[in-house]
Design an enzyme around this catalytic site. Structure first.
Site, PDB file in Angstrom:
ATOM      1  N   SER A 117       8.252  -4.280   8.058  1.00 55.36           N
ATOM      2  CA  SER A 117       7.453  -5.492   7.849  1.00 55.36           C
ATOM      3  C   SER A 117       7.141  -6.234   9.139  1.00 55.36           C
ATOM      4  CB  SER A 117       8.136  -6.416   6.825  1.00 55.36           C
ATOM      5  OG  SER A 117       8.201  -5.761   5.568  1.00 55.36           O
ATOM      6  N   GLU A 174      15.068   0.843  11.477  1.00 53.73           N
ATOM      7  CA  GLU A 174      14.269   0.366  10.350  1.00 53.73           C
ATOM      8  C   GLU A 174      15.177   0.099   9.152  1.00 53.73           C
ATOM      9  OE1 GLU A 174       9.926   1.652  10.715  1.00 53.73           O
ATOM     10  OE2 GLU A 174      10.971   3.276   9.709  1.00 53.73           O
ATOM     11  N   HIS A 214      12.411   9.379   8.967  1.00 53.44           N
ATOM     12  CA  HIS A 214      11.971   8.133   8.315  1.00 53.44           C
ATOM     13  C   HIS A 214      12.707   8.010   6.975  1.00 53.44           C
ATOM     14  CE1 HIS A 214       9.463   5.160   6.343  1.00 53.44           C
ATOM     15  NE2 HIS A 214       8.986   4.847   7.529  1.00 53.44           N
ATOM     16  N   TRP A 224       0.780   5.672   9.573  1.00 54.55           N
ATOM     17  CA  TRP A 224      -0.193   5.517   8.481  1.00 54.55           C
ATOM     18  C   TRP A 224       0.348   6.041   7.145  1.00 54.55           C
ATOM     19  CZ3 TRP A 224      -5.884   6.863  10.399  1.00 54.55           C
ATOM     20  CH2 TRP A 224      -6.255   5.920  11.375  1.00 54.55           C
ATOM     21  N   LYS A 225       1.470   6.737   7.205  1.00 53.74           N
ATOM     22  CA  LYS A 225       2.061   7.338   5.988  1.00 53.74           C
ATOM     23  C   LYS A 225       1.000   8.176   5.259  1.00 53.74           C
ATOM     24  CE  LYS A 225       5.103   3.381   5.751  1.00 53.74           C
ATOM     25  NZ  LYS A 225       6.147   2.697   4.992  1.00 53.74           N
ATOM     26  N   GLY A 280       4.185   0.113   9.806  1.00 54.44           N
ATOM     27  CA  GLY A 280       3.574   0.820   8.686  1.00 54.44           C
ATOM     28  C   GLY A 280       2.295   0.136   8.244  1.00 54.44           C
TER      29      GLY A 280
HETATM   30  C1  PEP Z   1       7.505   2.119   8.280  1.00 51.46           C
HETATM   31  O1  PEP Z   1       7.247   2.725   7.268  1.00 51.46           O
HETATM   32  O2  PEP Z   1       7.916   2.727   9.286  1.00 51.46           O
HETATM   33  C2  PEP Z   1       7.317   0.680   8.285  1.00 51.46           C
HETATM   34  C3  PEP Z   1       7.879  -0.018   9.236  1.00 51.46           C
HETATM   35  O3  PEP Z   1       6.569   0.158   7.266  1.00 51.46           O
HETATM   36  P1  PEP Z   1       6.095  -1.381   7.101  1.00 51.46           P
HETATM   37  O4  PEP Z   1       5.672  -1.852   8.453  1.00 51.46           O
HETATM   38  O5  PEP Z   1       4.960  -1.313   6.136  1.00 51.46           O
HETATM   39  O6  PEP Z   1       7.272  -2.132   6.607  1.00 51.46           O
END
Ligand code: PEP
Length: 247
Positions: free
Chosen positions: A210, A165, A95, A9-10, A231
């Site tokens: 994403s 990531e 992260h 959720w950041k 995310g």
């Molecule tokens: C994340 O921050 O770990 C991430 C994958 O973000 P998002 O899915 O929004 O790209």
């Protein structure tokens, strides 16, 4: 190994966001039983509530970061023991937003992963290249370096999870091609097997960047993709549930 889908959720989420968690719990318990372990990593302020509220529907709580030390004069930081005390079972470390915003090195990340393991948490250790590193043909070597330095030797006896990531895919709506994902996940698997032998074959490698309802099925179907770190799309129960169901 069962796949794992973790929502990050950041720095998003207030008390009312627990309504989304209730909706996710409803979807998970009324729909077909999920084939994946489901982890939600809210901001620390909501961790205890997520752990308590998620328990009855199998949603597992995780932290987004921890300090490498157990306690002490570190204003604003949170220790792995505190996360465990609040009900977390997992914690994200390394992260790219932490590596960038807080200048965290892979040595720092390894120390945090060790602290997590020491407190009974399973660290989700993030690695990934920037766009310029990929353009320069350095993606695999950058990730290999991060893996070597960020994963503690304790992974031989304790569960850790790796999340690949690509930095340029996070929050941008852009993703690598399925071939690029496959190539990187196979390369990570080979490194893990080299270092940890048979145990390296059992370490989950999540894809993150994403991941959305629209692309989840094909990305999660790639060999050596053992789940996802999500995310933006984890903030809405409906979207997150669709990704979980794509497993
Ligand atoms: C994340 O921050 O770990 C991430 C994958 O973000 P998002 O899915 O929004 O790209």
């Amino acid at each position: 190994m069962s796949p794992l889908i973790a929502g990050n959720w950041k720095m998003n989420g207030l008390t009312h966001s627990l309504d989304e968690l209730s909706e996710l719990a409803r979807l998970l318990t009324t729909g077909e039983a999920p084939r994946a372990l489901v982890v939600v990593c809210p901001p620390a302020t909501l961790l205890a509530a997520v752990a308590a509220q998620g328990a009855s529907s199998g949603i597992i709580a995780g932290g987004q970061d921890c300090h490498a030390n157990a306690s002490g004069a570190h204003t604003g930081d949170i220790s792995a023991g505190m996360l465990a005390d609040a009900g977390a079972q997992y914690v994200i470390v390394g992260h790219s937003e932490r590596r960038n915003d807080h200048a965290e090195t892979s040595d720092t990340v390894r120390a945090k992963a060790e602290a997590a393991i020491g407190s009974g948490l399973k660290p989700i250790i993030c690695v990934g290249e920037t766009e310029s590193q990929r353009d320069a043909g350095e993606a695999e070597s950058v990730v290999a370096g991060q893996l070597a330095a960020s994963i503690p030797d304790a992974a031989e006896q304790h569960e850790v999870i790796v999340a690949y990531e690509p930095v340029w895919a996070i929050g941008t709506g852009r993703t690598p091609t399925l071939d690029e994902i496959s190539q990187m996940h196979n390369a990570i698997r080979a490194r893990l097997a080299d270092r940890f032998g048979e145990r390296g074959e059992t370490i989950r490698i999540l894809y993150g960047g994403s991941l959305k309802p629209q692309n989840a099925r094909e990305i999660l179907g790639v060999d050596n993709v053992n789940g996802g770190l999500v995310g933006g799309a984890s903030l809405l129960a409906k979207d997150f549930y669709t990704i979980i169901s794509a497993v």
